[in-house]
Enzyme design. Structure first.
Site, PDB file in Angstrom:
ATOM      1  CD  GLU A 128      -1.655  -5.731   3.282  1.00  0.00           C
ATOM      2  OE1 GLU A 128      -2.244  -6.245   4.261  1.00  0.00           O
ATOM      3  OE2 GLU A 128      -2.141  -4.816   2.597  1.00  0.00           O
ATOM      4  CB  SER A 140      -4.795   2.762   0.620  1.00  0.00           C
ATOM      5  OG  SER A 140      -4.526   1.377   0.630  1.00  0.00           O
ATOM      6  CB  SER A 141      -6.692  -0.053  -4.089  1.00  0.00           C
ATOM      7  OG  SER A 141      -6.529   0.921  -5.077  1.00  0.00           O
ATOM      8  CG  ASN A 192      -1.871   5.288  -0.850  1.00  0.00           C
ATOM      9  OD1 ASN A 192      -1.886   6.474  -1.138  1.00  0.00           O
ATOM     10  ND2 ASN A 192      -2.084   4.340  -1.747  1.00  0.00           N
ATOM     11  N   GLY A 223      -0.120  -5.970  -2.421  1.00  0.00           N
ATOM     12  CA  GLY A 223       1.190  -6.603  -2.349  1.00  0.00           C
ATOM     13  C   GLY A 223       1.307  -7.428  -1.068  1.00  0.00           C
ATOM     14  CB  THR A 236      -4.254   3.062  -7.618  1.00  0.00           C
ATOM     15  OG1 THR A 236      -4.630   2.099  -6.629  1.00  0.00           O
ATOM     16  CG2 THR A 236      -5.491   3.628  -8.278  1.00  0.00           C
ATOM     17  CB  SER A 260      -0.910   0.002   1.233  1.00  0.00           C
ATOM     18  OG  SER A 260      -1.697   1.162   1.265  1.00  0.00           O
ATOM     19  N   GLY A 261       0.554   2.167  -0.919  1.00  0.00           N
ATOM     20  CA  GLY A 261       1.310   3.405  -1.018  1.00  0.00           C
ATOM     21  C   GLY A 261       2.448   3.340  -2.012  1.00  0.00           C
TER      22      GLY A 261
END
Length: 1137
Positions: free
Chosen positions: A389, A160-161, A157, A387, A112, A107-108
């Site tokens: 984690e 973040s998605s 983020n 990704g 996206t 994330s970040g």
């Protein structure tokens, strides 16, 4: 000539990590940092793109950059995400190979944004056209909608998605997009009810409260204050650089472009508002007489508003929060819910409601963007998913995400090795097996159908009896204890008994990216993901158009006693489908890395990047690529790049490219084991060999540059010398020409001077001769003139004497005649004077005689007689003067002669009245019956409209013609004339006003004694036939417009379509005839005429107000009708002058 470029030109660091020498983790990080510091955020590992998030805008995504990378070889330019997108698109378009682009990273890291860049590049390079542009716009605008409902602000983020997305974009044979299909994976629905500290709920909640209008919020029963809602965290409700209000407008616009209807958008917002209201429902404990605890809702206001939004009964939902019904075969058992269970039910409903709404949004977008037709299309897939984690506290969500990444890593290694092997076989290079870590054993540990962790979790969830997270952990410890990648403190494996880094309620899995510690708490509940059947049925009973679609299991007619599939089972099936899909496509990889945790630009945290590189397996990827040959290149570009290193190949090689490369490598004495010849490429084993070639090329280019400079300087000096020489010749020739011209001019000038003197002498001599000759001729002329003048003067004197003699005779005769005339005049005057004296004397004598005779009468009656005589003479003169001054016979002529004396006032007025009556009688006697009826209508129009409507004065002079169309004589309307049986009293063209836009459409208006008929002007087709008995009234304004409304009686057959709003140039005549027909008929009521500047017109089921206003000068002199809203038509009338 086109300039050939390469990835190796002007390289900062190493653009392709496969060429990195030496290959260590430190050199890998140092190379990334060096490129990052120079704004080079993209680096290759073979065909894999590494992308570092710069946390700022860079000028590398312009339209010029798109054109630069368009149709270029992958290694031809510096690394860029556009190069990968172009390679994938060209392979799909030209080679008919389905493609997929796998974007991974934590994330970040910019996943996206990377997917947006890929889609925008494909949209920019594919075809153009109205339909193609519409498809591209819909595909691109689906992103803002999904981001609003599926993205949230996290500590890592701001956008973040919180779901995985896979989009298949379908193309036709030309490479133009036809549509797409989106698949979503594992929405983080637990965020709906609870967010970690420093994070927000999904964007749409904040966008709705910030950007919706006050009317919308009032309709949704919401307030703008975030603190009013329990589901919204307050510590990070606002994010700097994020405009929720503007984003809400963007989302609404994107939904319209994608194809959402207005009622669908309203339904979606109602469900979002219902989720917020659901979070405000709180419960209180209440004890029953049997000792059981149950829950009750504290404040039912939020529940009431939520039920109004969803269209469900409050009592049904309130019971669903308090009781739970369990069905087993033919039995139903209802149990009460305590406070904790009620809160669980509330949160479960909120999570399911939002997650199902999100799934419906994805399905609805797919319906809009899907490709039409059933033929097979080319497909490019774009995967944007979580990704790997590793957090301090890892739970069920991290376990599922890491399982998906294990599968992606497995397919990545398999496809990479398969691609390498296929290329070696295709090129005829001997294949050697490459040793690498195969993570299939880890995937089997998680997904095995018998002893896998997911299978045991499902088995534990379905087992009867008491099921807890601890029983699940016990089962893992029993079955997975001997697995080399599973670790637990309570397992049979004794080596972990004293491992204090492994708590008792946790287990650890050694993933390909490292060891991850999972806390078992919540695994069972999150896998079950239960929603009580009572809540599903309550939702299904709602009248909301969307709720029934989201909760189909709530239908009582379709009760299914089987437990729904678990979250783990569903995700495993989805991952399996995704892997099968990816196996059929050619993969392209983008590995996203974030350089720091502070979201700051120009900051490179080596340890953080190293951590991400490890769990992304980048070093493993490089080793796989380098296990065979580190670099390969086609013979033509290889020979073109290095041909200057050998005299035999420089400057041009005329044979086959492969032979040229062989000659080149032989001449450079490169060891044979360092390279191999393929069918179309040369393969170089070690990067040192490539760098040796590059160094030799660089040195050779410097030598060539010096040679070119030397030749250029020599050419420049020779050119300068030749130019000087040529210039000297030109200057000399020009000088010689100038000298000869000067000499010629001097000789020419001297010759001209001599010639001029000679010519002057000859001319002067000739002039003297001519002058003498002229003097002689003039002397002769002068003497002759004097002689003729003398003769003429002598003749003149003779003639003058003769004339003078004749004039004297005439004067004497004139004087004599004058004397005679004056004498005669004096005589006549004297004679006349005598005659006048005799007449005067005679008149005086006659008067004296009369006075003497009548003197006796004058004294008694003289005054009365003189008065009567005077009056008689005055009256006689008055009547004779009046006779000559009488006005015209027109009744409307109001002139009358002025009276001469004041005592004649009464007579003067009476005579004027009598004369007016007489001439009116004479005027009426000339009327026919038809003309008399017209004037009766004019009189009735005066009674109806005089001093009431401003249009009336201008209509007085216009005769009422009636049939303006001559409909009986016009062959165009023969069919219409035959359809109307009665005599047509009035036929005219009117405009029927449309309620939707205020514009008029032409209609034929026919009036008979019983009906009003409207027909189409062009075709004569009958549109409406209204009996006069159905007319209730006629409405018009007080101004100069021609608008009028025919209002029909309620309940009459003609009133089904509503009233008629018309406009005509003969409004006064139409309404007068309608009123006259109604007043003359004995069986009908008198028609009511309503004159007002504001009246209501019934259009089908709705009443619309027609309002007349004074128009401004800028609108011109025309009447205009505009629709202001659904209930108001505004007519702008120009001000009367």
């Amino acid at each position: 000539m086109e300039v050939k470029t390469s990835l190796l030109d002007n390289m900062i660091g190493v653009g392709d990590m496969v060429l990195l020498e030496p290959l260590t983790e430190d050199s890998f990080l140092e190379n990334l940092k060096k490129r990052f510091d120079h704004n080079e955020i993209y680096t290759y590992i073979g065909s894999v793109v590494i992308s570092l998030n710069p946390y700022r805008s860079l000028p590398i995504y312009t339209p010029d950059k798109v054109e630069e990378y368009r149709n270029r070889n992958f290694y031809e330019l510096s690394p860029h995400i556009y190069a990968l997108a172009d390679e994938a698109y060209r392979s799909l378009r030209d080679q008919d190979k389905d493609q997929c682009i796998l974007i991974t990273g934590e994330s970040g890291a910019g996943k996206t944004e990377a997917s947006k860049l890929v889609m925008s590049y494909v949209a920019a390079v594919c075809g153009k056209g109205q339909e193609v542009n519409k498809v591209k716009e819909q595909l691109l605008q689906s992103n803002p909608v999904l981001e609003a409902f599926g993205n949230a602000k996290t500590v890592r983020n701001d956008n973040s998605s919180r779901f995985g997305k896979y989009m298949d974009i379908e193309f036709d044979f030309k490479g133009d997009p036809l549509g797409g299909v989106i698949s979503n994976y594992l929405l983080e629905k637990s965020r709906v009810v609870k967010q970690p500290r420093g994070e927000r709920n999904f964007h749409i909640f904040y966008q709705l409260l910030s950007g919706a209008s006050d009317d919308t919020l009032k309709k949704l029963k919401l307030e703008r204050d975030f603190s009013k809602y329990n589901y919204l965290s307050l510590d990070s409700a606002t994010v700097s650089g994020l405009d929720d209000a503007a984003n809400f407008r963007t989302v609404r616009n994107a939904m319209q472009i994608v194809g959402f209807m207005e009622d669908e958008m309203e339904s979606v917002l109602e469900l979002v508002a219902a989720v917020l209201k659901l979070g405000n429902i709180e419960f209180k404990p209440e004890s029953r007489c049997n000792g059981m605890d149950e829950s009750r809702i504290k404040d039912k206001n939020d529940l009431k508003e939520m039920c109004e939004l969803l269209g469900t009964e409050q009592s049904v939902l309130e019971r669903a929060f308090s009781y739970r019904t369990v069905e087993a075969k033919m039995e139903k058992v209802s149990t009460t819910l305590n406070v904790a269970q009620a809160y669980y039910a509330r949160d479960a409903l909120a999570k399911n409601l939002y997650s199902r709404l999100f799934s419906w949004l994805v399905t609805r977008i797919n319906e809009s963007i899907k490709a039409q037709g059933k033929t097979r299309h080319k497909v490019m897939g774009v995967l944007d998913i979580y990704g790997f984690e590793i957090f301090e506290d890892n739970s069920f969500e991290q376990f599922i995400i890491n399982y998906c990444n294990e599968k992606l890593q497995q397919i990545f290694i398999e496809l990479t090795l398969r691609e390498e092997q296929e290329e070696y076989i295709r090129e005829g290079i001997e294949w050697t097996n490459i040793e690498y870590f195969n993570n299939a054993v880890i995937c089997d540990l998680i997904e095995n159908n018998q002893n896998g962790i997911l299978a045991m979790l499902d088995e534990e969830c379905l087992r009867p009896g008491t099921v807890t997270d601890e029983t699940f952990l016990d089962k893992l410890n029993t079955i997975c204890a001997d697995h080399q990648h599973f670790e637990s403190r309570l397992s049979k494996n004794s080596k972990f008994l004293n491992d204090h880094s492994l708590p008792h309620n946790c287990f650890r899995i050694q993933h390909y990216a490292g060891k991850v510690l999972y806390r078992v708490e919540g695994f069972v509940d999150k896998n079950n993901d239960l929603l009580y059947r009572d809540l599903s049925q309550a939702m299904y009973k709602a009248n909301h158009s969307l709720i029934k679609q989201l909760f189909p299991e709530g239908n009582p007619a379709k009760v299914n006693l089987k437990r729904p599939p678990t979250a783990g089972f569903q995700f495993k099936a989805s991952v399996g489908t995704l892997m099968s899909n990816l196996q059929t496509k050619n993969p392209n990889y983008i590995r996203c890395i974030k350089p720091n945790d502070k979201k700051a630009s120009h900051v490179f945290n080596g340890s953080l990047v190293c951590h991400q590189a490890r769990y992304l397996g980048l070093m493993e990827n490089i080793r796989v690529r380098r296990a065979g040959y580190a670099f390969r290149q086609a013979y033509e570009p290889c020979l073109e790049r290095y041909k200057m290193l050998c005299k035999n190949t420089w400057p041009h090689w005329k044979g086959p490219a492969r032979q040229g490369v062989e000659v080149l490598m032989t001449d450079l004495q490169v060891p044979a084991e360092e390279f191999s010849y393929g069918r179309s490429k040369i393969f170089i084993r070690n990067p040192r060999t490539l760098f040796f070639l590059e160094e030799k090329r660089k040195q050779c280019l410097e030598d060539l540059a010096a040679l070119i400079q030397k030749i250029y300087r020599g050419w420049k000096c020779r050119s300068h010398f030749l130019l000087l020489k040529k210039s000297q010749v030109v200057v000399a020739s020009w000088y010689r020409r100038y000298a000869q011209q000067k000499k010629y001019q001097k000789i020419k000038h001297a010759t001209t001077m001599v010639q001029s003197y000679t010519r002057g002498w000859q001319a002067r001599k000739l002039l003297r001769e001519l002058k003498y000759q002229k003097k002689c001729e003039e002397a002769v002329t002068t003497i002759t003139a004097f002689w003729h003048g003398t003769q003429a003067r002598m003749e003149l004197r003779r003639l003058k004497q003769e004339v003078r003699n004749k004039h004297a005779v005439t004067v004497i005769w004139a004087y004599w005649q004058g004397t005679k005339a004056r004498r005669e005049l004096r005589r006549l005057k004297e004679e006349a004077r005598r005659k006048h004296a005799v007449a005067v004397i005679w008149a005086f004598w006659q008067g004296l005689k009369i006075r003497r005779e009548y003197r006796k009468f004058f004294r008694a009656n003289a005054g009365k007689k003189i008065y009567n005589f005077t009056i008689q003479r005055i009256m006689q003169k008055y009547f004779l003067g009046l006779k000559s001054k009488l006005p015209s016979m027109s009744p409307i002529d109001k002139t009358w002669p002025a009276r001469p004396y004041s005592f004649l006032d009464g007579v003067h007025a009476e005579l004027r009245r009598i004369f007016h009556l007489w001439r009116c009688k004479k005027y009426r006697s000339q009327f026919t019956e038809e003309k008399k009826a017209v004037y009766e209508e004019k009189l009735e129009a005066s009674e109806l409209f005089k001093d009431k409507k401003a249009l009336y004065p201008s209509s007085v002079r216009q005769p009422f013609k009636g049939d303006y169309l001559e409909i009986s004589k016009n062959p165009k309307y023969q069919k219409l004339s035959s359809a109307v049986d009665e005599k047509i009293l009035l036929a005219d063209v009117v405009n029927k006003i449309n309620r939707a836009n205020g514009k008029g459409s032409s209609r034929l208006f026919l009036l008979t004694k019983k009906n009003v008929v409207l027909a189409d002007q062009k075709t004569g087709q009958l549109k409406a036939n209204v009996p006069l008995t159905d007319l209730a009234s006629v409405s018009t304004s007080t101004q100069t417009d021609g608008f009028f409304a025919l209002k029909l009686k309620e309940g009459s057959p003609s009133a089904i379509k509503g009233d008629f709003l018309l406009s005509s140039d003969h409004l006064i005549e139409i309404i007068t005839k309608l009123h006259r027909i109604g007043s003359m008929a004995a069986d009908r009521e008198k028609l009511n005429i309503d004159i007002s500047d504001e009246f209501l017109v019934q259009f089908k089921q709705d009443k619309v107000c027609v309002k007349f206003i004074q128009g401004s000068p800028k609108n011109g002199n025309s009447v205009s009708c505009k629709r202001k809203n659904n209930r108001l038509l505004e007519v702008s009338v120009p001000a009367s002058s």
